[in-house]
Structures are given as structure tokens and as C-alpha cells.
Design a protein around this motif. Structure first.
Motif, short mmCIF file in Angstrom:
data_model
loop_
_atom_site.label_atom_id
_atom_site.label_comp_id
_atom_site.label_asym_id
_atom_site.label_seq_id
_atom_site.Cartn_x
_atom_site.Cartn_y
_atom_site.Cartn_z
N ALA A 275 46.92 45.68 41.38
CA ALA A 275 45.88 45.43 40.39
C ALA A 275 44.99 46.64 40.17
O ALA A 275 44.43 46.82 39.09
N ALA B 216 44.82 42.51 36.56
CA ALA B 216 43.44 42.04 36.76
C ALA B 216 43.20 40.68 36.14
O ALA B 216 42.36 39.90 36.62
N THR C 109 44.14 38.16 38.94
CA THR C 109 43.65 38.32 40.31
C THR C 109 42.99 37.06 40.84
O THR C 109 43.26 36.63 41.98
#
Length: 299
Positions: free
Chosen positions: A182, A149, A152
Motif C-alpha cells: 500500500a 490504499a 487498507t
């Protein structure tokens, strides 16, 4: 362009001067082998090589290698490029540099995925041995080993910027692969030792097809082993990938989430290589195209 411009000229004359000044007992003919992304590599005589940073942004990475490669060598059977001498900055060269053993072979980036399948099990064994809990003072790397994350936004932006270079459908599939990783459960437990940059340019392959060594530990860090397991897509065909995964799972605990994250890391590293190549046909471009193709095969 397959590699960034250097911040300073690093040539064989400079390398020879540094060796003569700091380690005169090792003075020998010097030959340029490669100007890499961050470092230049020279052969020194018959048995040694010189590794010299060519960009300031990466200069401290050689210091990571000098500090940690002796520790990592104790974990793995494969011979690593542990420095035999640690060079100091000089008046005409501001960075630390290393003299390392010379290992004969060819870079993995110069072989096809099908040819690289020959070392799939061996590479899995290397990572299974390397992936043990790292100490608290292991180097921190903000772009490797971290939760997906955290990356991303950067990966989505890169895919958006590749419009025109990759078909919309391809970019959409790559985004889906990234997002699947993710959204998978994160790595739980200790932060493990990681190579951090497991693409084919960072292995040397013997004439037999076996791994001779793994190089460029400048990105060495700790965290989620999925970063290194992206090698399954960065190096191999589906057959080699299956062999790599089977052997790693025989030796190291893992789950489906780990492999989903690993495939996502292959998207990140593969598209980064492809984007940096400016559409060229050099090793970096080929590595990126191969990785993208292998990720899409598993869609």
C-alpha cells in the motif's frame, strides 16, 4: 462453509428447461459440475457447459462476460469461455446465463502449489498478453485493480477479525506485507485489462499440467496489473513464482513496486478465501492457507 448460500435453487432440471426453451437445438443431457461462489456450472452434452448465477449480487457479472469475453479472446492465445449462446431471464429464473465451450481438465484449486508450478510461465504469458490498455467503458470493480490504499481499512479489519484463527505473529506479517504494498508507488499510466480474480479456482489444468483455460471473468475490470500478478503467490511455490516473474518481466514492463503491490493483493485475496471458509477443509480454505503460506515464505 466454503461458499455462500444461494439466493435461489439452481439445479440441472432448471438448466435443462432453460436450454430446451431458449436453445432447443442444443438440448442434451445436463450434469451438475460445480456450485461455485457465485455461479453454478453444468455440463451440457459432450462439448458445452452452462454457467448460471446463483446469487443476485453477482448476477450482472455474467453480463460482463457476455459483453467483453469476445474482446479479450482476441488478446490472448489461450482459449477462453466465450459464450456460444447468451441466455435470457425467464419466468422461473431472473438472471442472464451463458452456454460456453466445455474444456476438459481439473480446477487448479484441486492441485498443490508444487503441481501448479508446471504452468507458471504459461500463466505469465497469458497475463502479459491480457495487460493492455482497456477502453474507458471497461467494467468498474471497486475492490480489484484499485489503489491499495482504498482497501487498507477492509484488509486490516479482516486481519483483526481473524484473531484466534491465525497466530498473532502471522497476522502481523500479513499486515506488514499489505502495508508495504500500500505504501509502494501506485500504478502509473493507462488502466490495463485485468481478469480481476486470479486464484487457482479460476483456472482449468489439462492432464499434462498445462493451462487449459482461465475461467470466471465476472470480476473483469481495468486498473493496476498487480491485482492479477498476485497469482504468483496464490498459485505457486517460490520456484514457480520465480519462473512466473521472470517470464512476465520478459514480456511486460514492470518494477519492484508492482511486485510489492502484487504480494499485497495476494494477502487480500488469500485472507478473503481463508476467512470465507470458516476454517473448513474445502478448496477455498486450502487456497487461502496456501496463499498465506506463500506470502510468509517471502517475508
Amino acid at each position: 462453509m466454503d461458499i455462500p448460500h444461494a439466493d435461489l435453487t439452481v439445479d440441472k432440471d432448471l438448466a435443462a428447461r432453460l436450454v430446451t426453451a431458449q436453445f432447443p437445438d442444443l438440448a442434451a443431457p445436463v450434469e451438475l459440475i460445480a456450485q461455485g461462489w457465485d455461479n453454478a456450472l453444468f455440463r451440457l452434452g459432450d462439448d458445452l457447459a452452462i454457467r448460471m448465477p446463483r446469487r443476485e449480487v453477482a448476477a450482472h457479472l455474467v453480463e460482463h462476460e457476455q459483453r467483453w469475453l469476445p474482446t479479450l479472446q482476441r488478446l490472448v492465445e489461450l482459449p477462453l469461455p466465450v459464450p456460444v449462446r447468451e441466455g435470457r431471464p425467464a419466468a422461473d429464473y431472473p438472471f442472464a446465463w451463458s452456454i460456453i465451450p466445455w474444456v476438459p481438465g481439473t480446477g487448479g484449486a484441486h492441485r498443490t502449489p508444487a503441481e501448479r508450478d508446471a504452468y507458471a510461465r504459461q500463466f505469465a504469458e497469458f497475463f502479459a498478453a491480457l495487460h493492455v490498455p482497456a477502453p474507458a467503458d471497461a467494467p468498474h470493480n471497486p475492490v480489484r485493480g484499485v489503489p491499495l490504499a482504498d482497501r487498507t481499512a477492509a484488509v486490516h479489519a479482516r486481519l483483526d477479525a481473524m484473531a484466534g484463527r491465525l497466530a498473532d505473529a502471522v497476522r502481523a506479517e500479513l499486515r506488514t506485507a499489505w502495508d508495504a504494498g500500500a505504501s509502494a508507488p501506485s500504478h502509473i499510466g493507462s488502466a490495463l485489462w485485468l481478469h480481476g480474480d486470479p486464484h487457482p479456482g479460476n483456472v482449468v489444468v489439462a492432464e499434462s499440467g498445462a493451462l487449459a483455460t482461465v475461467v470466471d471473468f465476472g470480476d473483469v475490470t481495468s486498473g493496476d496489473p498487480a491485482t492479477d500478478l498476485s497469482a504468483a503467490w496464490l498459485h505457486f511455490t517460490s520456484a514457480g513464482r520465480a519462473a512466473f516473474r521472470r517470464r512476465y518481466e520478459e514480456l511486460h514492463e514492470t518494477d519492484a513496486s508492482t511486485w510489492a503491490r502484487a504480494r499485497a493483493w495476494a494477502v487480500s485475496i488469500g485472507t478473503s478465501a481463508f476467512a470465507a471458509s470458516d476454517g473448513g477443509n474445502g478448496p477455498m480454505a486450502r487456497m487461502g492457507r496456501d496463499a498465506i503460506e506463500q506470502v510468509l515464505i517471502d517475508s
